[in-house]
Design a protein around this motif. Sequence first.
Motif, short mmCIF file in Angstrom:
data_model
loop_
_atom_site.label_atom_id
_atom_site.label_comp_id
_atom_site.label_asym_id
_atom_site.label_seq_id
_atom_site.Cartn_x
_atom_site.Cartn_y
_atom_site.Cartn_z
N LEU A 243 0.83 -1.21 0.00
CA LEU A 243 0.00 0.00 0.00
C LEU A 243 0.86 1.26 0.00
CD1 LEU A 243 -2.94 -0.98 2.42
CD2 LEU A 243 -3.04 -0.73 -0.09
N LEU A 244 2.00 1.20 0.68
CA LEU A 244 2.91 2.36 0.66
C LEU A 244 3.45 2.60 -0.75
CD1 LEU A 244 4.80 1.93 4.06
CD2 LEU A 244 3.35 3.87 3.40
N TYR A 245 3.75 1.50 -1.46
CA TYR A 245 4.18 1.66 -2.86
C TYR A 245 3.07 2.33 -3.68
CZ TYR A 245 8.48 -1.14 -2.66
OH TYR A 245 9.75 -1.61 -2.41
N LEU A 246 1.86 1.91 -3.43
CA LEU A 246 0.72 2.48 -4.16
C LEU A 246 0.60 3.98 -3.84
CD1 LEU A 246 -1.54 1.45 -6.05
CD2 LEU A 246 -2.96 1.09 -4.02
N ALA A 247 0.79 4.31 -2.56
CA ALA A 247 0.67 5.71 -2.14
C ALA A 247 1.75 6.58 -2.77
CB ALA A 247 0.75 5.81 -0.61
N GLN A 248 2.91 5.97 -3.06
CA GLN A 248 4.01 6.75 -3.65
C GLN A 248 3.83 6.97 -5.14
OE1 GLN A 248 7.85 6.10 -0.78
NE2 GLN A 248 7.84 4.94 -2.66
N ARG A 249 2.81 6.31 -5.70
CA ARG A 249 2.68 6.33 -7.16
C ARG A 249 2.43 7.73 -7.70
NH1 ARG A 249 -1.43 2.18 -10.06
NH2 ARG A 249 -0.17 0.57 -9.07
N GLU A 250 1.72 8.55 -6.94
CA GLU A 250 1.39 9.88 -7.45
C GLU A 250 2.54 10.87 -7.37
OE1 GLU A 250 -2.47 11.40 -7.26
OE2 GLU A 250 -2.53 9.64 -8.57
N SER A 251 3.08 11.03 -6.15
CA SER A 251 4.02 12.13 -5.96
C SER A 251 5.43 11.66 -5.65
CB SER A 251 3.51 13.02 -4.83
OG SER A 251 2.96 12.24 -3.81
N GLY A 252 5.65 10.35 -5.61
CA GLY A 252 7.00 9.86 -5.35
C GLY A 252 7.33 9.78 -3.88
N TYR A 253 6.42 10.23 -3.02
CA TYR A 253 6.63 10.07 -1.58
C TYR A 253 5.27 9.87 -0.90
CZ TYR A 253 5.12 14.90 -0.69
OH TYR A 253 4.39 16.05 -0.61
N VAL A 254 5.32 9.46 0.36
CA VAL A 254 4.08 9.19 1.08
C VAL A 254 3.62 10.46 1.79
CG1 VAL A 254 2.96 7.73 2.80
CG2 VAL A 254 4.83 6.80 1.43
N THR A 255 2.45 10.96 1.43
CA THR A 255 1.94 12.17 2.07
C THR A 255 1.35 11.83 3.44
OG1 THR A 255 -0.23 11.86 1.11
CG2 THR A 255 1.32 13.17 -0.18
N LYS A 256 1.18 12.86 4.28
CA LYS A 256 0.60 12.64 5.61
C LYS A 256 -0.79 12.04 5.51
CE LYS A 256 3.13 15.28 8.87
NZ LYS A 256 3.97 16.28 8.17
N GLU A 257 -1.55 12.49 4.52
CA GLU A 257 -2.92 11.99 4.36
C GLU A 257 -2.91 10.50 4.02
OE1 GLU A 257 -1.75 14.79 2.74
OE2 GLU A 257 -2.60 16.02 4.34
N ALA A 258 -2.02 10.12 3.08
CA ALA A 258 -1.95 8.72 2.67
C ALA A 258 -1.54 7.83 3.85
CB ALA A 258 -0.95 8.56 1.53
N LEU A 259 -0.64 8.38 4.65
CA LEU A 259 -0.15 7.65 5.81
C LEU A 259 -1.30 7.33 6.78
CD1 LEU A 259 3.02 9.02 7.48
CD2 LEU A 259 1.19 8.19 8.89
N LYS A 260 -2.12 8.33 7.05
CA LYS A 260 -3.25 8.13 7.96
C LYS A 260 -4.28 7.18 7.35
CE LYS A 260 -2.98 12.59 10.22
NZ LYS A 260 -3.38 13.97 9.99
N ASP A 261 -4.43 7.33 6.05
CA ASP A 261 -5.36 6.50 5.31
C ASP A 261 -4.99 5.01 5.43
OD1 ASP A 261 -7.28 5.73 3.52
OD2 ASP A 261 -6.16 6.34 1.73
N ILE A 262 -3.69 4.73 5.23
CA ILE A 262 -3.21 3.35 5.30
C ILE A 262 -3.36 2.80 6.72
CG2 ILE A 262 -1.12 1.90 5.17
CD1 ILE A 262 -0.24 3.68 2.78
N ALA A 263 -3.02 3.63 7.70
CA ALA A 263 -3.16 3.20 9.09
C ALA A 263 -4.60 2.81 9.40
CB ALA A 263 -2.68 4.31 10.02
N ALA A 264 -5.54 3.64 8.94
CA ALA A 264 -6.96 3.37 9.22
C ALA A 264 -7.41 2.09 8.51
CB ALA A 264 -7.81 4.56 8.77
N MET A 265 -6.96 1.93 7.27
CA MET A 265 -7.37 0.77 6.49
C MET A 265 -6.90 -0.53 7.14
SD MET A 265 -6.88 0.39 2.36
CE MET A 265 -6.22 2.00 2.17
N LEU A 266 -5.70 -0.51 7.71
CA LEU A 266 -5.10 -1.73 8.26
C LEU A 266 -5.29 -1.85 9.77
CD1 LEU A 266 -1.79 -1.78 6.17
CD2 LEU A 266 -3.98 -2.84 5.64
#
Lengths: 164, 412
Positions: free
Chosen positions: A29-52
């Motif tokens: 999922l972190l790889y997926l989150a990096q797909r847009e901007s090349g790094y993991v944004t704070k929003e994506a980070l929280k999103d992944i935490a909530a999902m898992l």
Amino acid sequence: MLAEKYPQEVKKILAKYPPEQKRSAVMPLLYLAQRESGYVTKEALKDIAAMLEITSTEVVSIIGFYTLFHDEKAGKYRMQVCTDLPCALRGADKFLEELCGNLGVKVGGTTADGMVTVEAVMCLAACDKAPMFQLQSADGIEYHENMTVDRTMELVEALRKSKA
Amino acid sequence: MSQYFLLRHRDIPGIGKIDVYKKNGGFEAFKKAVTSMKPAEVTDAVKASGLRGRGGAGFPAGVKWSFIPNNIWPHYVVANADESEPGTFKDREIMESNPYQFLEGVAIAAYAVGANAAYVYLRGEFWPVAHFLDEKIAEMEKAGFLGDKLFGTDYSLRIHTHLGAGAYICGEETALLESMEGKRGQPRIRPPFPAVYGLYGKPTVVNNVETLTNVPLIIEKGADWYKSLGTPDSAGVKIFSLSGRVKKPGNYELPFGTTFRELIYKYGGGIIDDRPVKAIMAAGASSTMIVADDKALDTPMDYASVRALGADLGSASVIVIDDTVSIDWVIGKTIHFFEHESCGKCTPCREGCYWMLHLIERIEHGEKTKENVELLHSVAKQMQNKCLCPLGEFSTMAVTTAIERFPADFKD
């Protein structure tokens, strides 16, 4: 939200692991989150935490531990040159130095146009094809082997043109 | 060698395509195992073949499989494709060019230990390889070699890839399992071993890619045939990854017992500019430093003979160093690597690597004093036998032996 942006991919990733072990999906999922901007944004980070159903801190600890996850913006392409022992025995250090000179950056620096960040990295399992580097971008990772500075500069020019 | 057993794509172009693989006997071994052998018989065959783990430790593969208990379920098989040892680049060639033989090996191992799910853990840098394997796995599902009720039996199996993200430590099997569980890749305290408490706390076999790629051959041709290759101590063939100051670096599939001299001169084309060879690291950066005299060059490369040289064969990643290179620079490189890759769990490794790096930098920047060299040696010695996993140990091996065996390189 990743699940809304990439519903198929997220579903496919989660299906790889037993339902009660969904934490295993954190790295894909972190790889997926990096797909847009090349790094993991704070929003994506929280999103992944909530999902898992794990804490944001746990996700941050994963990003910090592994070298291919990034929490900061860099160049569009990360050019990661292997300078480990087997590559260095075949001229990798000199290659990196000349490359940086040609690009006008220091190791770790980004070209003025924001295209390429040059990094020195550990062994990439291509020791017989030095000098070599991998190019990490939002699209994934690709190897460039048996390289010269001239051919690398041509590649950089091609990357610059493809942007235009 | 005219016939390859592991790098078969060099004999049979296109073996990475499922039709070509099938035409050349592909999946017959898996079918034979599932339809005509009991799981324990498969394990016994691998045990009898003498196949030892190719990832570095050299532990007998069949024995590892036999440790899986039958009172705890489910079971898992995890293929270790984290290939990160400096000087090792064999698993990538197998997966890119002979993928089905590797995946068939994964499938046979899974059948042998009663696993219905297997994972291939690849280092993150192998991103394109993982996508390539995903396609191959899909082809196998389509052709009926993976999925439910295989070959008309009750046996079901699925294989998934899982990408790491850049951490050498994840090649250590318990760190790899932690990583697969979505945690930082830090080694577990052993025992319990993965055979009992592995992935998700369940019995798990972790084998290297090259190890598993041998398995279809053993089931197809038998343990006696396999033992006829190699030496009594080290059965079969091995891929030697040759790198460093040689004219023709690359992967060479050779029988165990081939000498260093043959590998370097007959296959590797000799040293660049025909310089004299000075030192050999037989197991990548995790090696002791071998003085490349005639005795060493004529040593057969099998587990026991290399050990008698005061070294280890490990994953057979032979890094060749010539007389243009100073050994203090070499260990500067290896220390830098281990300092970066130490996971931070055990204090002796975390702090020891840090101090070794400081000392070697001091030495390389002109302070090649007896005190600094002795201090570096002492720090390395004190780290030994004090860490949970072998990384701490590995980081010191080149350092201590470089100072002991190449003293002239540590004097001004």
